[in-house]
Motif scaffolding. Structure first.
Motif, short mmCIF file in Angstrom:
data_model
loop_
_atom_site.label_atom_id
_atom_site.label_comp_id
_atom_site.label_asym_id
_atom_site.label_seq_id
_atom_site.Cartn_x
_atom_site.Cartn_y
_atom_site.Cartn_z
N GLN A 336 31.23 30.37 33.18
CA GLN A 336 32.30 31.92 32.80
C GLN A 336 31.80 32.00 34.57
OE1 GLN A 336 32.12 35.50 31.10
NE2 GLN A 336 33.45 34.26 29.43
N THR A 337 32.98 32.58 35.03
CA THR A 337 33.02 33.07 36.63
C THR A 337 33.19 34.27 36.29
OG1 THR A 337 32.65 30.93 37.48
CG2 THR A 337 33.13 33.24 38.55
N LEU A 338 33.65 35.15 36.37
CA LEU A 338 34.03 37.00 36.44
C LEU A 338 34.11 37.45 37.88
CD1 LEU A 338 33.40 39.17 33.12
CD2 LEU A 338 33.33 40.37 35.60
N TYR A 339 35.56 38.27 37.80
CA TYR A 339 35.46 38.48 39.73
C TYR A 339 35.68 40.10 39.00
CZ TYR A 339 35.23 33.69 41.19
OH TYR A 339 35.46 32.50 41.19
N VAL A 347 34.73 42.49 45.80
CA VAL A 347 35.14 41.88 44.46
C VAL A 347 33.36 41.62 43.55
CG1 VAL A 347 35.26 39.37 44.10
CG2 VAL A 347 36.73 40.40 45.59
N GLN A 348 33.01 42.03 42.92
CA GLN A 348 31.52 41.58 42.11
C GLN A 348 31.60 40.17 41.24
OE1 GLN A 348 29.89 43.86 38.66
NE2 GLN A 348 28.47 44.19 39.82
N VAL A 349 30.69 39.39 41.60
CA VAL A 349 31.32 38.06 41.24
C VAL A 349 30.07 38.13 40.25
CG1 VAL A 349 31.40 35.53 41.58
CG2 VAL A 349 32.24 37.83 43.43
N THR A 350 30.00 37.61 38.66
CA THR A 350 28.85 37.56 37.56
C THR A 350 29.14 35.46 37.12
OG1 THR A 350 29.25 39.45 37.31
CG2 THR A 350 28.09 37.54 35.49
N MET A 351 28.56 35.15 37.69
CA MET A 351 28.39 33.28 36.86
C MET A 351 27.52 33.64 35.99
SD MET A 351 26.76 30.15 39.43
CE MET A 351 25.82 28.86 37.86
N PHE A 515 26.75 38.81 42.02
CA PHE A 515 26.43 39.69 43.55
C PHE A 515 27.79 40.19 43.89
CE2 PHE A 515 27.80 35.39 43.23
CZ PHE A 515 28.97 35.46 44.02
N THR A 516 27.80 40.94 45.07
CA THR A 516 29.05 41.76 44.90
C THR A 516 29.46 41.56 47.13
OG1 THR A 516 29.02 43.22 43.91
CG2 THR A 516 30.26 43.85 45.86
N LEU A 517 31.28 40.68 46.81
CA LEU A 517 31.36 40.59 48.45
C LEU A 517 32.13 42.22 49.48
CD1 LEU A 517 33.06 37.10 47.48
CD2 LEU A 517 30.85 37.64 48.36
N ALA A 518 32.11 42.28 49.96
CA ALA A 518 32.69 43.13 50.39
C ALA A 518 33.28 43.00 52.18
CB ALA A 518 32.07 44.19 50.47
#
Length: 532
Positions: A336-339, A347-351, A515-518
């Protein structure tokens, strides 16, 4: 004087009374991306007098400088100089700590650190005392200077210089440093120690760094305050895409495969390809003979082959959460990939990986990769550096703030293979010439690498007749960014079957990381943005 005795064999020797010292006549086979677990060997050697060290195989690659068909500089090995019917051993003469022209390979810095003659360690129950051990056989430390620094976000906030006290060979002494109290700001502070020569000596200049050490200082956490985010989000969905729009930004996802197709800030898309799960790495020289390709082969295309089961979006307050759920049939696993998207463009991404009941080999890598346009070539990271590091080869690289181009990350091993990884990365920024770019901040320290080519370019080709030289790799119009929770170690006990030590491998149980993308504007300080 055994050859390539494993660590358990050293322990076996000292666990009984035996008058003989042990000196490894060969060990730590330095072929390609290697010399993992070198510190583990020496933790044991330093502990027991019977263990007296060993000889790394070897010092320098035995290769020839030639040009490839594109007139690029490469190091020639078995068969490159012409094939006359004599069987060759491929690149098995390239086992050096340095290249044939004496250019250092990245792993030589690990050797320097582990074999340094001055050791530092914190003194328990004291706020500012350190223990210094002199491992020289014949001299004191009068000829060296100690420089210390307290660093935060890679910047020095306290520092000083002093002489060492008189410490006889094979003896220790305690030193008190004039450290000031640290602020309660929730940031990480590191004490970095370096020893330098006072005088010039044969082959060694004055001011040469001979020893390093670093550890995190205890600090007082700050009271966390969550700044409110202004703005609203708009969510649109059709048969092809799911789009989330906010303040001057837009994130889009394919409804076909669940991948991010657009990460657009101020009208500019920062990605060529979105995040994709990745469980594979290009094989090292140590991986090839230990059966890695067969044993771990199921992971090679696992991320790419994962089948989207569902993609949905949920809105709550000012946050939109996009969840893509995948099935990994061959591995009997779910992914599961959660954005989690907020109006300020973060955008916080959780794998989240969940295995089933099928027995699986260790994972070479556990992470995600994305592809950015080539213009974002200036890489800055807070983590270990400047040279590449791996789970079992990182004591020779200090945590700090480093800058380099993406191309400068690549090390052209004699045979192209895995390269450029950095461990314990707090955040990494990729920016263009104007200073715009992307910031990646780990929820916990990440392993990160960036290349100017796809992973396939440095993959292993089993054919003896088709060799892939490190010097032949071409810079392409792209940046491949690996954002990993973990990558397995490189090993180095030998290059004819020894596997990476279990503690540096990745067992396929349930894993989750974030992790978070900004976005980064030219005026943004990446470190300050990371704290936010």
């Amino acid at each position: 004087c055994p050859m390539y005795a494993r660590i358990w064999r050293l322990r076996q020797h000292v666990n009984q009374r035996d008058a003989r010292p042990m000196i490894l006549c060969e060990y730590a086979h330095a072929m390609g991306n290697s010399v993992g677990n070198f510190q583990d060997y020496w933790d044991l050697i330093y502990k027991y007098d019977q263990l007296q060290g060993g000889f790394i195989w070897d010092w320098v690659d035995q290769t020839f400088a030639i040009k490839d068909e594109n007139q690029r500089d490469i190091w020639a090995f078995g068969g490159d100089m012409g094939f006359v019917g004599v069987v060759n051993d491929s690149n098995f003469c390239a086992n050096g700590l340095v290249a044939a022209d004496r250019t250092p390979h990245p792993h030589i810095y690990e050797v320097k650190k582990v074999l340094q003659y001055i050791h530092f360690e914190p003194l328990a129950f004291t706020p500012n005392k350190i223990k210094v051990t002199n491992w020289h056989d014949f001299i004191g430390l009068e000829g060296y200077t100690l420089r210390w620094a307290v660093e935060c976000d890679g910047k020095t906030v306290q520092n000083g210089e002093m002489d060492f006290p008189k410490i006889a060979p094979k003896n220790s002494a305690n030193i008190e440093l004039p450290l000031k109290a640290l602020p309660a700001d929730g940031k990480e502070y590191f004490l970095t120690l370096r020893a330098f020569t006072k005088h010039e000596a044969p082959l060694v200049p004055k001011g040469h760094e001979v020893a390093i050490e670093q550890w995190e200082l205890p600090s007082v956490p700050s009271a966390k305050t969550v700044q409110p985010v202004e703005g609203t989000l708009t969510v649109n969905r059709n048969n092809e895409a799911l789009t989330v729009k906010g303040n001057n930004f837009q994130v889009a996802f394919s409804t076909r495969n669940g991948e991010m197709t657009e990460l657009n800030y101020n009208g500019k898309n920062l990605i060529k390809e979105g995040l994709q799960p990745n469980f594979w790495r290009p094989l090292t020289d140590n991986d090839i003979p230990n059966g890695h390709l067969i044993r771990c082969g199921t992971w090679r295309n696992a991320g790419r082959d994962a089948k989207l089961q569902n993609i949905e979006v949920a809105e709550a307050g000012q946050t939109a959460t996009v969840t893509a759920t995948y099935r990994m049939e061959e591995q009997d696993a779910d992914l599961q990939t959660l954005y989690k998207i907020t109006p300020d463009g973060k955008v916080q991404v959780t794998m989240h990986f969940t295995p089933g009941k099928k027995p699986l080999s260790e994972m070479p890598r556990l992470g995600m990769r994305m592809i950015l346009p080539a213009e974002y070539e200036m890489m800055t990271w807070l983590g270990r550096g400047p040279q590449e590091t791996y789970a079992d080869r990182k004591t020779g690289a200090l945590i700090g703030l480093y800058n380099a181009t993406v191309w400068e990350q690549y090390h052209p091993y004699v045979r192209a293979q895995e390269t450029a990884n950095h461990c314990d990365v707090r955040w990494v920024a990729l920016r263009n010439a104007t200073g715009e770019g992307l910031l990646v901040v780990g929820e916990e320290p990440l392993s990160v690498s960036a290349w100017n080519f796809p992973m396939e370019d440095i993959e292993y080709r089993p054919s003896q007749m088709e060799r892939r030289h490190g010097g032949s790799i071409q810079k392409k119009d792209m940046i491949w960014l690996n954002i990993d929770h973990k990558q397995m170690g490189v090993g180095g006990d030998n290059t004819w079957g020894a596997q990476v030590h279990p503690e540096y491998t990745i067992t396929p149980h349930e894993w989750k990381y974030s992790f978070t993308l900004a976005p980064l504007a030219p005026e943004d300080d990446a470190a300050e943005q990371a704290h936010k």
